[in-house]
Enzyme design. Structure first.
Site, mmCIF file in Angstrom:
data_model
loop_
_atom_site.group_PDB
_atom_site.id
_atom_site.type_symbol
_atom_site.label_atom_id
_atom_site.label_comp_id
_atom_site.label_asym_id
_atom_site.label_seq_id
_atom_site.Cartn_x
_atom_site.Cartn_y
_atom_site.Cartn_z
ATOM 1 N N ASP A 178 40.353 -17.823 20.582
ATOM 2 C CA ASP A 178 39.527 -17.388 19.410
ATOM 3 C C ASP A 178 38.708 -18.541 19.114
ATOM 4 O OD1 ASP A 178 38.243 -16.049 16.923
ATOM 5 O OD2 ASP A 178 39.480 -14.319 17.696
ATOM 6 N N HIS A 195 37.425 -16.529 11.932
ATOM 7 C CA HIS A 195 37.697 -15.259 12.759
ATOM 8 C C HIS A 195 38.867 -15.440 13.443
ATOM 9 C CE1 HIS A 195 36.868 -12.597 16.540
ATOM 10 N NE2 HIS A 195 35.924 -12.283 15.689
ATOM 11 N N SER A 215 36.753 -6.730 16.915
ATOM 12 C CA SER A 215 37.344 -7.988 16.897
ATOM 13 C C SER A 215 38.632 -7.632 16.112
ATOM 14 C CB SER A 215 36.748 -9.116 16.271
ATOM 15 O OG SER A 215 35.716 -9.666 17.204
#
Length: 715
Positions: free
Chosen positions: A107, A171, A498
């Site tokens: 990520d 994220h 996600s």
């Protein structure tokens, strides 16, 4: 992307020789000489080089090269969610075993300072761990919770001051904490969603592989992350990254996940955020655990009041309390710039269409998307009421006191504005309410059918991905905008597949902690066949939800599993028409030849936990297919399972044999499922049914879906 040779000492030299032999002879007169920029040499055999199109074409023709593909950029695609899917804080765990499980997260990096990654009480990393911890800006060391952190920047996508495992986007921190964050009580976003934030396997270890930057995730970096993670000894991989799916030998994620599978590592991937259109699903290789998103039973609701006392209600993530009892209310139409030469729609509050003097200090009613909030803030407005033209079920983060309303509420606002010379309104801070429709599939979640592997149903499964509260980086603002937003927070709400992907990775890790000897396919099967059917099932719902919403506790004792080994996948690749030479290179078996293996039987040729028949043409109506399956008994004692089929009258489903008897654990039984029927209406494009093996033991459920494209199907 092939199998590594036994001796890897000269791998980079061999890669350079391949370029010299293949391209040097053809382009030797050119001043430019291609060279290897990076060799993948930990878990698979591949390299990256800068080539002209004609050079890439020549290289791809070599018999010892599986594929040559361009380095594309892929895009990044929780307090209540774990309770909602039946995993409370006190769920039964094998604590010590879970502590030895390592989840690799590919990520944007990690903010290790988050309370979710505190390592108090953790012992040293498991002995199997071979990874490392890179240092960089805002990142000096790992700990016994986050045991590894590496970054990959082969194409120079990262800013020079951000070449570090630290997360500048947020994220990666969010997904990592959803998988394995420790319990952190009394957590919220400005009071919203207050509770204990935690991951699904809070005792597990985390290994971070930063392959994604502000510009996205390049194939070269994603492959480098897979190469390292497999070699380092991770047990599972969570990858919330997507892109257009295509030929498996041209897909970096499919390639990396295949090599992970060979080492017994299951890869969980986001299915994409391109819904509600059908045919948008991503990451469709059958060895990938492809995840769609669902809602939880918590909704973020933002209410308002009009000056006439009429209440309105919408959704957003509005962290602001009103500073006044009432604010003047206007609309984009009334605030239009006079005598201006512009291209845009003032009623939609398009950029450049509104007059600052008519907006300043007011709440503005706009038609269109949720982006106007930012524009109204720039004009010194006080808030927005938006009739959104899309994503009406996804709350957006606001820069002002704002809410997104439906048509019914919009009619009330419009009527009120037109009824008085001095309209006014107020928008209140967001509150959390119970959602009676949960779980449902949010509009953004990508849907099947897929076009790469036609008769494999994707997504495989679904998990919470709407308004998930999880950890965030303190190197970014709440909105990601450092110019218009100064809110620095530890936890945020975010939505997307996600967010669903790490839920499934954690669920898989939870099952693995009880069944260390199970293969990736066995774990995948256990979660799919025990998944909870969606309450709301519109036509084609399985094309969005797969087998249903994960139910991790039930998956511990699934009764029967549909298992697969590496040879099964290779046989499947042969059936799909992949070249024997390339398969041999991929597997390391130089003698592998598709013509020497038994042909895979049935429509799909794979022992998959779901069954999917995809017709090729809109004018096809006859249905005829046979699926061959083998189940392995993983219960205790003797057991008898009887087949129960559910579906419409237009589809006949015959299971042979329809009774399976087992006398011992790991006993295998085979059966076939015969489909016969007809689409009776030209408007019907999907037929949904299911097979359930039932008895005194746990129920084992498989969706059966038949699809045909509509005449106007443009996916």
């Amino acid at each position: 992307m092939g199998e590594l040779p036994k001796d890897t000492r000269f791998l980079r030299s061999n890669h350079n020789n391949i370029l010299k032999q293949t391209i040097g002879s053809k382009f030797g007169s050119l001043a430019r000489k291609p060279r290897v920029l990076h060799s993948y040499e930990k878990s698979f055999n591949a390299f990256m080089a800068k080539l002209l199109p004609e050079e890439a074409d020549i290289l791809s023709r070599r018999e010892d090269v599986i594929s040559v593909f361009p380095n594309t950029i892929r895009q990044l695609r929780t307090t209540r969610s774990w309770d909602f899917i039946g995993m409370p804080l006190n769920v039964t765990r094998k604590q010590q075993v879970e502590s030895d499980i390592i989840v690799g997260v590919i990520d944007t990096g990690i903010w290790i300072e988050s309370p979710s990654f505190n390592d108090e009480g953790f012992g040293p990393p498991p002995a199997k761990w071979k990874g490392k911890c890179d240092k960089g800006v805002n990142f000096t060391k790992c700990n016994n919770k986050v045991i590894g952190a590496q970054y990959f920047n082969l194409q120079g996508a990262g800013d020079i001051d951000r070449i570090t495992p630290a997360d500048f986007e947020g994220h990666g921190t969010h997904t990592a904490s959803t998988v394995s964050g420790i319990p952190v009580p009394s957590t919220s976003l400005y009071g919203l969603g207050e509770g204990t934030v935690r991951g699904g396997v809070p005792s597990a270890r985390i290994a971070i592989y930063k392959a994604c930057w502000s510009t996205g995730c390049s194939d070269s970096d994603v492959l480098a992350a897979f190469d390292a993670a497999i070699s380092d000894g991770v047990d599972l991989i969570s990858l919330s990254v997507g892109g257009l799916s295509g030929d498996f030998f041209q897909d970096s994620i499919a390639i990396g996940a295949f090599h992970a599978l060979k080492k017994g590592i299951l890869t969980s991937c986001a299915g994409g955020n391109s819904g509600p259109e059908f045919g948008t699903i991503e990451n469709v290789a059958p060895w990938i655990f492809t995840v769609g998103a669902t809602s939880t039973d918590r909704k973020l609701e933002t209410d308002g009041m009009l000056g006439n006392g009429v209440a309105i209600s919408g959704i957003s993530i509005n962290t602001f309390e009103p500073t006044e009892k009432w604010f003047p209310l206007t609309s984009g139409t009334l605030a239009e710039v006079e005598n201006a030469n512009y291209h845009g729609n003032s009623s939609a509050c398009d950029y450049g269409t509104l007059e600052e003097s008519k907006v300043k200090g007011k709440i503005v009613y706009c038609l269109g998307s949720n982006q106007q909030d930012y524009y109204i803030k720039g004009l010194k407005g006080s808030g927005t009421i938006i009739l959104s033209d899309k994503m009406t079920d996804v709350p957006f983060l606001t820069y002002l006191s704002s809410t997104s309303i439906n048509n019914t509420n919009a009619a009330l606002v419009q009527k009120y504005i037109n009824s008085t010379k001095s309209p006014q309104a107020v928008i209140y801070k967001t509150r959390t309410v119970n959602s009676i429709t949960a779980p449902f599939i949010p509009s953004f979640s990508s849907r099947g059918p897929q076009k790469v592997s036609l008769n494999i149903l994707k997504p495989d499964i679904s998990a919470p991905g709407l308004s998930i509260l999880a950890a965030y980086t303190e190197l970014n603002t709440l909105s990601g905008d450092k110019y218009e937003d100064n809110r620095i927070v530890k936890y945020i709400f975010d939505s997307g597949t996600s967010m669903a992907c790490p839920h499934v990775a954690a669920a898989a890790a939870y099952v693995k902690s009880f069944h260390l000897d199970w293969s990736p396919a066995a774990i995948k099967s256990a979660l799919m066949t025990t998944a909870k059917p969606m309450k709301i099932r519109p036509v084609g719902a399985e094309l969005a939800s797969g087998s249903g919403q994960i139910n991790p506790r039930k998956a511990l004792n699934p009764g029967l599993i549909y298992d697969l080994d590496i040879n099964s996948y290779i046989s499947y690749l042969c059936k799909e028409g992949y070249n024997s030479t390339n398969i041999a290179l991929l597997t390391g078996n130089r003698k592998y030849n598709c013509s020497t293996i038994p042909k895979a039987k049935g429509v799909d040729g794979l022992n998959y936990p779901s069954m999917h028949l995809q017709l090729q043409h809109a004018n096809e109506s006859d249905i005829s297919a046979v699926f061959y399956r083998t189940v392995t008994y993983v219960g205790n004692g003797k057991a008898v399972y009887k087949a129960k089929v559910r579906g419409p009258k237009c589809l006949s489903i015959n299971v042979v044999p329809n009774i399976l008897s087992f006398s011992k654990i790991n006993e295998k039984k085979s059966f076939r499922v015969e489909l016969k029927g007809k689409f009776v209406s030209k408007k019907t494009w999907v037929i949904s049914s299911s097979l359930v093996w039932g008895g005194k033991k746990p129920y084992v459920k498989s969706p059966i879906l038949v699809y045909r494209p509509l005449l106007n199907d443009m996916y």
